[in-house]
Design a protein around this motif. Sequence first.
Motif, PDB file in Angstrom:
ATOM      1  N   VAL A 149      11.184  -9.208  -0.846  1.00  0.00           N
ATOM      2  CA  VAL A 149      11.988  -8.139  -0.278  1.00  0.00           C
ATOM      3  C   VAL A 149      12.491  -8.559   1.099  1.00  0.00           C
ATOM      4  CG1 VAL A 149      11.950  -5.769   0.603  1.00  0.00           C
ATOM      5  CG2 VAL A 149      10.826  -6.321  -1.570  1.00  0.00           C
ATOM      6  N   LYS A 150      13.794  -8.382   1.312  1.00  0.00           N
ATOM      7  CA  LYS A 150      14.439  -8.796   2.558  1.00  0.00           C
ATOM      8  C   LYS A 150      14.607  -7.583   3.467  1.00  0.00           C
ATOM      9  CE  LYS A 150      18.553 -11.231   4.231  1.00  0.00           C
ATOM     10  NZ  LYS A 150      19.830 -11.875   3.861  1.00  0.00           N
ATOM     11  N   THR A 151      14.274  -7.729   4.736  1.00  0.00           N
ATOM     12  CA  THR A 151      14.324  -6.589   5.647  1.00  0.00           C
ATOM     13  C   THR A 151      15.087  -6.915   6.927  1.00  0.00           C
ATOM     14  OG1 THR A 151      12.243  -7.226   6.727  1.00  0.00           O
ATOM     15  CG2 THR A 151      12.089  -5.727   4.850  1.00  0.00           C
ATOM     16  N   GLY A 152      15.550  -5.823   7.558  1.00  0.00           N
ATOM     17  CA  GLY A 152      16.104  -5.965   8.897  1.00  0.00           C
ATOM     18  C   GLY A 152      14.999  -5.915   9.927  1.00  0.00           C
ATOM     19  N   SER A 153      13.982  -5.102   9.645  1.00  0.00           N
ATOM     20  CA  SER A 153      12.770  -5.055  10.472  1.00  0.00           C
ATOM     21  C   SER A 153      11.588  -4.838   9.544  1.00  0.00           C
ATOM     22  CB  SER A 153      12.861  -3.920  11.500  1.00  0.00           C
ATOM     23  OG  SER A 153      13.054  -2.674  10.859  1.00  0.00           O
ATOM     24  N   SER A 154      10.428  -5.361   9.909  1.00  0.00           N
ATOM     25  CA  SER A 154       9.273  -5.342   9.023  1.00  0.00           C
ATOM     26  C   SER A 154       8.512  -4.022   9.119  1.00  0.00           C
ATOM     27  CB  SER A 154       8.334  -6.507   9.354  1.00  0.00           C
ATOM     28  OG  SER A 154       7.347  -6.630   8.356  1.00  0.00           O
ATOM     29  N   TYR A 155       7.577  -3.822   8.187  1.00  0.00           N
ATOM     30  CA  TYR A 155       6.793  -2.589   8.150  1.00  0.00           C
ATOM     31  C   TYR A 155       5.544  -2.709   9.022  1.00  0.00           C
ATOM     32  CZ  TYR A 155       4.308  -5.349   4.582  1.00  0.00           C
ATOM     33  OH  TYR A 155       3.636  -6.343   3.910  1.00  0.00           O
ATOM     34  N   ASP A 156       5.058  -1.526   9.454  1.00  0.00           N
ATOM     35  CA  ASP A 156       3.831  -1.472  10.243  1.00  0.00           C
ATOM     36  C   ASP A 156       2.598  -1.430   9.344  1.00  0.00           C
ATOM     37  OD1 ASP A 156       5.381  -1.327  12.590  1.00  0.00           O
ATOM     38  OD2 ASP A 156       5.636   0.830  12.302  1.00  0.00           O
ATOM     39  N   GLN A 157       2.690  -0.655   8.255  1.00  0.00           N
ATOM     40  CA  GLN A 157       1.616  -0.603   7.271  1.00  0.00           C
ATOM     41  C   GLN A 157       2.210  -0.234   5.924  1.00  0.00           C
ATOM     42  OE1 GLN A 157      -0.034   3.411   9.253  1.00  0.00           O
ATOM     43  NE2 GLN A 157      -1.220   2.824   7.488  1.00  0.00           N
ATOM     44  N   VAL A 158       1.493  -0.597   4.862  1.00  0.00           N
ATOM     45  CA  VAL A 158       2.023  -0.385   3.509  1.00  0.00           C
ATOM     46  C   VAL A 158       2.071   1.097   3.173  1.00  0.00           C
ATOM     47  CG1 VAL A 158       1.656  -0.838   1.050  1.00  0.00           C
ATOM     48  CG2 VAL A 158       1.232  -2.646   2.732  1.00  0.00           C
ATOM     49  N   LEU A 159       0.973   1.809   3.367  1.00  0.00           N
ATOM     50  CA  LEU A 159       0.888   3.217   2.984  1.00  0.00           C
ATOM     51  C   LEU A 159       0.105   3.991   4.035  1.00  0.00           C
ATOM     52  CD1 LEU A 159       1.312   5.526   0.937  1.00  0.00           C
ATOM     53  CD2 LEU A 159      -0.747   4.724  -0.271  1.00  0.00           C
ATOM     54  N   GLU A 160       0.717   5.038   4.525  1.00  0.00           N
ATOM     55  CA  GLU A 160       0.076   5.863   5.532  1.00  0.00           C
ATOM     56  C   GLU A 160      -0.647   7.024   4.842  1.00  0.00           C
ATOM     57  OE1 GLU A 160       2.080   6.909   9.538  1.00  0.00           O
ATOM     58  OE2 GLU A 160       2.162   8.764   8.372  1.00  0.00           O
ATOM     59  N   GLY A 161      -1.791   6.750   4.258  1.00  0.00           N
ATOM     60  CA  GLY A 161      -2.595   7.785   3.597  1.00  0.00           C
ATOM     61  C   GLY A 161      -2.192   7.998   2.154  1.00  0.00           C
ATOM     62  N   ARG A 162      -3.186   8.073   1.255  1.00  0.00           N
ATOM     63  CA  ARG A 162      -2.914   8.282  -0.173  1.00  0.00           C
ATOM     64  C   ARG A 162      -2.782   9.780  -0.488  1.00  0.00           C
ATOM     65  NH1 ARG A 162      -6.451   4.112  -3.919  1.00  0.00           N
ATOM     66  NH2 ARG A 162      -6.115   2.210  -2.694  1.00  0.00           N
ATOM     67  N   ARG A 163      -1.949  10.478   0.233  1.00  0.00           N
ATOM     68  CA  ARG A 163      -1.823  11.918   0.004  1.00  0.00           C
ATOM     69  C   ARG A 163      -0.552  12.218  -0.800  1.00  0.00           C
ATOM     70  NH1 ARG A 163      -0.715  10.757   5.245  1.00  0.00           N
ATOM     71  NH2 ARG A 163       1.395  11.228   6.006  1.00  0.00           N
ATOM     72  N   GLU A 203      -3.472  16.731 -20.029  1.00  0.00           N
ATOM     73  CA  GLU A 203      -2.290  16.733 -19.176  1.00  0.00           C
ATOM     74  C   GLU A 203      -2.078  15.348 -18.559  1.00  0.00           C
ATOM     75  OE1 GLU A 203       0.002  18.868 -18.175  1.00  0.00           O
ATOM     76  OE2 GLU A 203      -0.719  20.869 -18.712  1.00  0.00           O
ATOM     77  N   LEU A 204      -0.843  14.864 -18.614  1.00  0.00           N
ATOM     78  CA  LEU A 204      -0.513  13.615 -17.946  1.00  0.00           C
ATOM     79  C   LEU A 204      -0.419  13.895 -16.443  1.00  0.00           C
ATOM     80  CD1 LEU A 204       2.276  11.094 -18.993  1.00  0.00           C
ATOM     81  CD2 LEU A 204       1.692  11.511 -16.614  1.00  0.00           C
ATOM     82  N   VAL A 205      -1.272  13.220 -15.686  1.00  0.00           N
ATOM     83  CA  VAL A 205      -1.267  13.391 -14.234  1.00  0.00           C
ATOM     84  C   VAL A 205      -1.221  12.032 -13.555  1.00  0.00           C
ATOM     85  CG1 VAL A 205      -2.555  15.567 -14.334  1.00  0.00           C
ATOM     86  CG2 VAL A 205      -3.793  13.398 -14.035  1.00  0.00           C
ATOM     87  N   ILE A 206      -0.768  12.034 -12.299  1.00  0.00           N
ATOM     88  CA  ILE A 206      -0.767  10.846 -11.450  1.00  0.00           C
ATOM     89  C   ILE A 206      -1.650  11.183 -10.256  1.00  0.00           C
ATOM     90  CG2 ILE A 206       0.660   9.099 -10.331  1.00  0.00           C
ATOM     91  CD1 ILE A 206       1.451   9.636 -13.245  1.00  0.00           C
ATOM     92  N   THR A 207      -2.695  10.401 -10.063  1.00  0.00           N
ATOM     93  CA  THR A 207      -3.678  10.750  -9.025  1.00  0.00           C
ATOM     94  C   THR A 207      -3.498   9.984  -7.721  1.00  0.00           C
ATOM     95  OG1 THR A 207      -5.262   9.162  -9.945  1.00  0.00           O
ATOM     96  CG2 THR A 207      -5.376  11.427 -10.772  1.00  0.00           C
ATOM     97  N   SER A 208      -2.532   9.072  -7.674  1.00  0.00           N
ATOM     98  CA  SER A 208      -2.216   8.350  -6.431  1.00  0.00           C
ATOM     99  C   SER A 208      -0.703   8.287  -6.281  1.00  0.00           C
ATOM    100  CB  SER A 208      -2.781   6.925  -6.460  1.00  0.00           C
ATOM    101  OG  SER A 208      -4.181   6.927  -6.594  1.00  0.00           O
ATOM    102  N   PRO A 209      -0.199   8.225  -5.051  1.00  0.00           N
ATOM    103  CA  PRO A 209       1.256   8.216  -4.848  1.00  0.00           C
ATOM    104  C   PRO A 209       1.926   6.968  -5.391  1.00  0.00           C
ATOM    105  CG  PRO A 209       0.090   7.876  -2.770  1.00  0.00           C
ATOM    106  CD  PRO A 209      -0.950   8.222  -3.784  1.00  0.00           C
TER     107      PRO A 209
END
Length: 665
Positions: free
Chosen positions: A65-79, A467-473
């Motif tokens: 993945v090409k960026t103009g600026s990089s990320y600070d962290q991948v995921l800010e909380g699994r909410r 029920e089909l559910v997704i338990t993480s974002p």
Amino acid sequence: MKTITAGSLLWEPTSEQIKNSSVHRYMNWLNNENGLSISNHHELRIWSVEELEAFWESVWKYCKVKTGSSYDQVLEGRRMPGAKWFKGATLNYAEHVFRNYCENKPALIFQSETTPRTEISWKELREKTASVVFSLRQLGVKPGDRVVAYMPNIPETVIAFLACASIGAIWSSCSPDFGTRSVIDRFKQIEPTILFAVDGYSYNGRTHDKSSVVTELQTEIPTIKQTILISNINSNKSQEIENIIGWEDIIKEKCELKYEHVPFDHPLWILYSSGTTGLPKPIVQGQGGILVEHLKTLMIEQGAGPDDVFFWFTTTGWMMWNLLMGSLLTGATAVLYDGSPSYPGMDVLWNLIEEAGITFFGTSAAFLNACMKSGIKPKETINFTSLKAICSTGSPLTIEGFTWVYEHVKEDVWLVSTSGGTDVCTAFVGGSPVLPVYAGEIQTRSLGANVQSFDDEGNPVTNEVGELVITSPMPSMPLYFWGDHNGERYFESYFETYPGVWRHGDWIRIDDKGSCVIYGRSDSTINRYGVRLGTSEVYRVVEALDEIMESLVIDLELLGRKSQMPLFVVMKPGISLNNIVKEKIKAEIRSKVSPRFVPDEIYEVEQIPKTLSGKKLEVPIRKILLGNPMEKVVNFGSIANPESIMFFKELARVLNDPANNFIES
């Protein structure tokens, strides 16, 4: 066709195919990069959901993945809702498409009912996209502005979309076969400034002039400042449309293509829920979320790349068009087809595979079943040497549909049955090229998608329908619904049943080996005297009969009313519904499902009511048959065949007459 039972092995990859697969290459890279020892797909899937942040970071690195600026962290909380992915990163979706630029290689192959097969090179695609970017900027379009398209699946639509993505404008499209009110209901909510439109389209051998609709859109949506018109059918009536710029005028300027680097969660496009019972929900999805999700799906799971020719039969009003655009991210050639899949015959798309050299052929389960019912045998006349995979979605593929593909299309082909949703513009469950294909089953849960089956108490279950559910974002989950300022509508749609867990609204069974079966929508469940069943259980049995083309089952059990479960069937041409056929249907359901789910009455209908994306209209029809006013439960602009509703309106009048003892006293 020979008899195949559920779970029968139909295909499995050779050791050589596994070794050369995209999943195997990614797994080897992952082990070397992260010091892991993952040895098979089962272990990979578990790691991808347990180590969610590490998995998505690996997708980012593996797919470069090409960026103009990089990320600070991948995921800010699994909410959920509210997960923040790759915060700090800036990027551009279109830049990732054109990094695959190969001057004279075809980027697009296009064919329609009226246009012979043509190729659009990467050079032409980039030049025209750059010209449209220049013109849109001249018209004042800037990041965050909404640009809408009333366009079919033609090259101009792709160019307009890529131009919007380059700028950071927000794209939204409707197919011109949508009802006018349906288009207005969608576009008016998001207040677009620019409208791309065609003067008409051709379908099933007929030309449909839509010039008057374009004028109506301009009138009904006052935020539209400018309309860009494509002469698709060269309508004389298009001269009556005011305040337009011709397509040729916006592609005149030759210039370099420049990309606006936007935040990871900057909106890319707005998709819509079906809107069959009210205003469609405008689902906003981000540039970065869609980018990494589609790279994961198409590059890693499906293995599409620069040597592939990728096709999905779709209109611009279905999320599969957006996924088709994603194939360009991999460097594959995308194939566009505009027209009926059955005109001038049921073999038109199968012929396209040979003519265009298609390697990935995507379609709907309904199309495969229709081909089966029509009796065609494509492999007898068509060369499928190029074909590696057939992908099916839209509804569960029947066992007979699986069998037909392997008997009458190609024996050595990877058949990918998938299920997901417009809500995330991807699959929750789908295929893997390193796993066997079993009749009637979806091979696996998608990487990075923490899919589970929940019982009523919210406990995960295996080998049971839940029920089909997704338990993480997931990165491609909606950023929000447009206009839903406090997020209430978004929360109610997915998180009201199980707090912090996405409930999708499908019944699913996950077995010990990880295969899945989808049993239909959980909000249209059959509940016979306390025993529940997904509607697809009935459809699988009924639609396997030679006499039946399609079916619809509706549960009318409600407190205070006499229980009723009618079944509606579309018969094969030349066959009528008589008592012999009725008894055959009942006997099949009795023996293969349960005596409890034998319908109380069977009706022959000309058509099954469907949404614009081809889904059966189970819930609205149930409400009509229970006596609810039709105008309050059905949005006719969101129905593909509104004339089909009249039968059910009349039946509702009969069923709800107290003289018929339908209503219990």
